[in-house]
Design a protein around this motif. Sequence first.
Motif, PDB file in Angstrom:
ATOM      1  N   GLY A   9      -3.842  -6.009  -7.560  1.00  0.00           N
ATOM      2  CA  GLY A   9      -2.578  -5.935  -6.831  1.00  0.00           C
ATOM      3  C   GLY A   9      -1.437  -5.585  -7.749  1.00  0.00           C
ATOM      4  O   GLY A   9      -1.601  -4.831  -8.708  1.00  0.00           O
ATOM      5  N   ARG A  10      -0.240  -6.124  -7.472  1.00  0.00           N
ATOM      6  CA  ARG A  10       0.871  -5.950  -8.402  1.00  0.00           C
ATOM      7  C   ARG A  10       0.473  -6.522  -9.757  1.00  0.00           C
ATOM      8  O   ARG A  10      -0.290  -7.459  -9.845  1.00  0.00           O
ATOM      9  CB  ARG A  10       2.113  -6.668  -7.866  1.00  0.00           C
ATOM     10  N   ARG A  11       1.033  -5.946 -10.805  1.00  0.00           N
ATOM     11  CA  ARG A  11       0.553  -6.285 -12.148  1.00  0.00           C
ATOM     12  C   ARG A  11       1.476  -7.284 -12.849  1.00  0.00           C
ATOM     13  O   ARG A  11       2.694  -7.089 -12.901  1.00  0.00           O
ATOM     14  CB  ARG A  11       0.407  -5.022 -12.983  1.00  0.00           C
ATOM     15  N   PHE A  34      -1.267 -10.853  -7.312  1.00  0.00           N
ATOM     16  CA  PHE A  34      -1.085 -10.079  -8.529  1.00  0.00           C
ATOM     17  C   PHE A  34      -2.413  -9.774  -9.203  1.00  0.00           C
ATOM     18  O   PHE A  34      -3.348 -10.579  -9.164  1.00  0.00           O
ATOM     19  CB  PHE A  34      -0.214 -10.841  -9.532  1.00  0.00           C
ATOM     20  N   ASP A  55       4.524  -5.151 -13.713  1.00  0.00           N
ATOM     21  CA  ASP A  55       5.769  -5.347 -12.965  1.00  0.00           C
ATOM     22  C   ASP A  55       6.572  -6.493 -13.561  1.00  0.00           C
ATOM     23  O   ASP A  55       7.802  -6.474 -13.531  1.00  0.00           O
ATOM     24  CB  ASP A  55       5.454  -5.642 -11.493  1.00  0.00           C
ATOM     25  N   CYS A  81      10.011  -3.431 -17.437  1.00  0.00           N
ATOM     26  CA  CYS A  81       9.496  -4.479 -16.554  1.00  0.00           C
ATOM     27  C   CYS A  81      10.323  -5.753 -16.699  1.00  0.00           C
ATOM     28  O   CYS A  81      11.023  -5.950 -17.687  1.00  0.00           O
ATOM     29  CB  CYS A  81       8.032  -4.763 -16.866  1.00  0.00           C
ATOM     30  N   LEU A 124      11.405  -9.828  -8.567  1.00  0.00           N
ATOM     31  CA  LEU A 124      10.700  -8.679  -8.011  1.00  0.00           C
ATOM     32  C   LEU A 124      11.304  -8.190  -6.700  1.00  0.00           C
ATOM     33  O   LEU A 124      10.949  -7.111  -6.230  1.00  0.00           O
ATOM     34  CB  LEU A 124       9.220  -9.012  -7.816  1.00  0.00           C
TER      35      LEU A 124
END
Length: 241
Positions: A9-11, A34, A55, A81, A124
Amino acid sequence: MGCVSISVGRRAVVVDDEEPLARLVAGYLERDGFEVHVCFDGARALEVLREVDPDIVVLDLGLPGVDGVEVCRQLRTFSDCYVLMLTARAEEVDTLIGLSVGADDYMTKPFSPRELMARVGVLLRRPRSAPVPTDPPPATTVTTVGSLTLDAAAREVHVDGEPVALTRTEFDVLAALAARPGMVFSRPALIEAVWGPGWVGDEHLVDVHVLHVRQKLGDSAEAQRFIRTVRGVGYRIGPGQ
């Protein structure tokens, strides 16, 4: 020492030499969807950060060898990031050191993992290229204050015609001020404009970011060319009383 990868998923990258804590934080991030990489030393973390393009990074200040400050300093040469710094010491100097190299927020150990996830969520919700909202909307995204030019759409800042490199949070603080020249922003108002209404933490985080923006602009609290301190109230940019 090394790094492991969890989920998809999101990192996110979690860097902490306390392995149980690192894995606990990773577990919370994983449950939130994530893709999580967990590193236990700074040298390996820098390798992974270049590979992963995360991210968000949850980064311990007190790493052995290459510490969190140096990891953050090097990270900022190739990534914008979000960085949430963790520290076992509450002294202000740690906060100042961590944020001066581009950390966006910090938490002091011990902390609630739920609060950490709330902080991650707040960061985020600020997308990488989101414009600062204004009401009414401006006719142009470019604001000029003396020799300072800020283009909110392009997310670019120039002073005396030279580009100024700001972190995302630093840019957002400056853009929030520039969106309403002459208006005085209190700390809570800037926090709501930049971090959002869900943020919780030390309001003096604003002062640290303003300090670093001033340094990068060639500004200072003594010779206030661009950002002006309104004693007892907050900050403003441009004209005003």
